[in-house]
Design a protein around this motif. Sequence first.
Motif, PDB file in Angstrom:
ATOM      1  N   ARG A 165      70.507 -34.202 -33.033  1.00 33.71           N
ATOM      2  CA  ARG A 165      70.968 -34.779 -34.006  1.00 33.71           C
ATOM      3  C   ARG A 165      72.088 -35.455 -34.021  1.00 33.71           C
ATOM      4  N   TYR A 166      72.285 -36.806 -34.580  1.00 33.14           N
ATOM      5  CA  TYR A 166      73.551 -37.745 -34.275  1.00 33.14           C
ATOM      6  C   TYR A 166      74.098 -38.015 -35.719  1.00 33.14           C
ATOM      7  N   ARG A 167      75.418 -38.394 -35.620  1.00 36.92           N
ATOM      8  CA  ARG A 167      76.168 -38.474 -36.686  1.00 36.92           C
ATOM      9  C   ARG A 167      75.668 -39.602 -37.571  1.00 36.92           C
ATOM     10  N   THR A 168      75.719 -39.208 -38.909  1.00 31.64           N
ATOM     11  CA  THR A 168      75.244 -40.330 -39.803  1.00 31.64           C
ATOM     12  C   THR A 168      76.192 -40.913 -40.891  1.00 31.64           C
ATOM     13  N   ARG A 169      77.308 -40.434 -40.890  1.00 31.71           N
ATOM     14  CA  ARG A 169      78.477 -41.096 -41.606  1.00 31.71           C
ATOM     15  C   ARG A 169      79.995 -40.600 -41.170  1.00 31.71           C
ATOM     16  N   PHE A 170      80.893 -41.518 -41.680  1.00 28.99           N
ATOM     17  CA  PHE A 170      82.097 -41.010 -41.337  1.00 28.99           C
ATOM     18  C   PHE A 170      82.879 -40.910 -42.781  1.00 28.99           C
ATOM     19  N   LEU A 171      83.874 -40.081 -42.798  1.00 32.67           N
ATOM     20  CA  LEU A 171      84.955 -40.165 -43.759  1.00 32.67           C
ATOM     21  C   LEU A 171      85.937 -40.777 -43.686  1.00 32.67           C
ATOM     22  N   ILE A 172      86.146 -41.948 -44.631  1.00 29.80           N
ATOM     23  CA  ILE A 172      87.106 -42.927 -44.335  1.00 29.80           C
ATOM     24  C   ILE A 172      88.232 -42.712 -45.297  1.00 29.80           C
ATOM     25  N   ALA A 173      89.710 -42.468 -44.833  1.00 30.10           N
ATOM     26  CA  ALA A 173      90.516 -42.182 -45.623  1.00 30.10           C
ATOM     27  C   ALA A 173      91.178 -43.417 -46.199  1.00 30.10           C
ATOM     28  N   GLY A 174      91.496 -43.477 -47.461  1.00 32.76           N
ATOM     29  CA  GLY A 174      92.085 -44.523 -48.294  1.00 32.76           C
ATOM     30  C   GLY A 174      93.473 -44.303 -48.803  1.00 32.76           C
ATOM     31  N   ALA A 175      94.061 -45.127 -49.550  1.00 34.15           N
ATOM     32  CA  ALA A 175      95.433 -44.933 -50.160  1.00 34.15           C
ATOM     33  C   ALA A 175      95.796 -43.746 -50.625  1.00 34.15           C
ATOM     34  N   ASP A 176      94.603 -43.230 -51.573  1.00 34.87           N
ATOM     35  CA  ASP A 176      94.652 -42.292 -52.698  1.00 34.87           C
ATOM     36  C   ASP A 176      93.233 -41.464 -52.529  1.00 34.87           C
ATOM     37  N   ALA A 206      81.529 -57.318 -42.429  1.00 35.06           N
ATOM     38  CA  ALA A 206      82.776 -57.751 -41.444  1.00 35.06           C
ATOM     39  C   ALA A 206      84.143 -56.767 -42.015  1.00 35.06           C
ATOM     40  N   GLN A 207      83.658 -55.890 -42.785  1.00 34.43           N
ATOM     41  CA  GLN A 207      84.953 -55.133 -43.158  1.00 34.43           C
ATOM     42  C   GLN A 207      84.991 -54.211 -42.123  1.00 34.43           C
ATOM     43  N   GLU A 208      86.383 -53.840 -41.840  1.00 30.86           N
ATOM     44  CA  GLU A 208      87.137 -53.054 -40.828  1.00 30.86           C
ATOM     45  C   GLU A 208      87.596 -51.787 -41.279  1.00 30.86           C
ATOM     46  N   TYR A 209      87.351 -50.700 -40.566  1.00 28.27           N
ATOM     47  CA  TYR A 209      87.991 -49.299 -40.908  1.00 28.27           C
ATOM     48  C   TYR A 209      88.475 -48.571 -39.748  1.00 28.27           C
ATOM     49  N   THR A 210      89.279 -47.896 -39.574  1.00 25.40           N
ATOM     50  CA  THR A 210      89.968 -47.099 -38.567  1.00 25.40           C
ATOM     51  C   THR A 210      89.174 -45.726 -38.548  1.00 25.40           C
ATOM     52  N   ILE A 211      88.824 -45.609 -37.286  1.00 26.60           N
ATOM     53  CA  ILE A 211      88.001 -44.150 -37.187  1.00 26.60           C
ATOM     54  C   ILE A 211      88.797 -43.437 -36.227  1.00 26.60           C
ATOM     55  N   ASP A 212      89.031 -42.128 -36.501  1.00 25.08           N
ATOM     56  CA  ASP A 212      89.955 -41.077 -35.895  1.00 25.08           C
ATOM     57  C   ASP A 212      89.010 -40.468 -34.545  1.00 25.08           C
ATOM     58  N   LEU A 213      88.664 -41.366 -33.806  1.00 21.97           N
ATOM     59  CA  LEU A 213      87.877 -40.777 -32.721  1.00 21.97           C
ATOM     60  C   LEU A 213      87.933 -41.899 -31.537  1.00 21.97           C
ATOM     61  N   SER A 214      87.888 -41.480 -30.306  1.00 20.94           N
ATOM     62  CA  SER A 214      88.010 -42.373 -29.038  1.00 20.94           C
ATOM     63  C   SER A 214      86.332 -42.890 -29.063  1.00 20.94           C
ATOM     64  N   LEU A 215      86.343 -43.971 -28.363  1.00 24.21           N
ATOM     65  CA  LEU A 215      85.006 -44.512 -28.034  1.00 24.21           C
ATOM     66  C   LEU A 215      84.150 -43.346 -27.131  1.00 24.21           C
ATOM     67  N   ASN A 216      84.760 -42.962 -26.370  1.00 27.95           N
ATOM     68  CA  ASN A 216      84.369 -41.902 -25.444  1.00 27.95           C
ATOM     69  C   ASN A 216      83.802 -40.911 -26.171  1.00 27.95           C
ATOM     70  N   LYS A 217      84.351 -40.462 -27.144  1.00 25.52           N
ATOM     71  CA  LYS A 217      84.000 -39.105 -28.154  1.00 25.52           C
ATOM     72  C   LYS A 217      82.723 -39.656 -29.023  1.00 25.52           C
ATOM     73  N   LEU A 218      82.965 -41.070 -29.446  1.00 19.15           N
ATOM     74  CA  LEU A 218      82.112 -41.722 -30.331  1.00 19.15           C
ATOM     75  C   LEU A 218      80.489 -41.912 -29.789  1.00 19.15           C
ATOM     76  N   ILE A 219      80.667 -42.000 -28.315  1.00 18.87           N
ATOM     77  CA  ILE A 219      79.212 -42.352 -28.054  1.00 18.87           C
ATOM     78  C   ILE A 219      78.347 -41.256 -27.752  1.00 18.87           C
ATOM     79  N   GLU A 220      79.117 -40.066 -27.703  1.00 17.29           N
ATOM     80  CA  GLU A 220      78.523 -38.977 -27.667  1.00 17.29           C
ATOM     81  C   GLU A 220      77.867 -38.612 -28.982  1.00 17.29           C
ATOM     82  N   GLN A 221      78.292 -38.947 -30.111  1.00 15.82           N
ATOM     83  CA  GLN A 221      77.862 -38.605 -31.364  1.00 15.82           C
ATOM     84  C   GLN A 221      76.928 -39.693 -32.065  1.00 15.82           C
TER      85      GLN A 221
END
Length: 268
Positions: free
Chosen positions: A156-167, A194-209
């Motif tokens: 099973r692979y990752r299906t979503r990320f939780l993105i932190a906003g201002a509040d 074309a929207q950009e979001y910061t992800i709290d994972l390295s590319l090395n960790k991401l590719i495994e998920q």
Amino acid sequence: MKPTIDSTASNAALRAVIIEDEFPAARLLASTLRRLRPQWNITTLPGNIEDSVHWFNSNPHPELIFLDIQLSDGNSFDFLSQARPTSIIIFTTAYDEYAVRAFNVNSIDYILKPVDESRLLEAIVKYETLIGGSCSPRPADYLENLLESLQAPVKRYRTRFLIAGADRYRPLSVDDIAYFYSENKITFAVTHTAQEYTIDLSLNKLIEQLDPDQFFRANRQMIVGIHSIAHIEPYFNGKISVTVKPRHKTLVTISEEKVTAFKLWLNF
């Protein structure tokens, strides 16, 4: 052009068979094997299931098979199920992101293409250490365990990320992401809009998920999604350039070593 059967006779030599559907890869593997183990009897078969099964039905089975995971008319599971070889298997694969995880179990080993001589030697030594050369029989349940591992449940692979906003936080579906890139040790996800979001994972960790059918590690700075690819073009020194959508601010290139794997991924 398909590889043709090519063998050298030696009654005392360990017998090894190569089943590989890419002629240059088969030729490279055979020549490297002959350099590392000149006393071995090496046979190269056409890289398809029908011809290989016929050969195994008509000839004594070798001690060792170098088997491409994806053959021209099916996959290695189909060959093993039909031929029922009494051999030990070392897999060869161009997929360096996910396929090898399923096959590096028990005494199974794998080699990434293009063949690296030192890695090939490691696999040979592992075989010789575990099996003891041509004299020791393989475990009785070897083939059944191998077939079972090839049928292992899909990870099973990752299906979503939780993105932190201002509040508040918001979910971001992986299906909405075109590609990921790294800059100044920060990972960004770029959506198809074309929207950009910061992800709290390295590319090395991401590719495994991430699902390897959907995402490919293009280079150290970028993971591209299958639906982000607009077109590819030849670049210099054997590389290729990739145009993604939405456009990335820097040129996306695939190294010569990864070109074959990338093309296979696109055509999977």
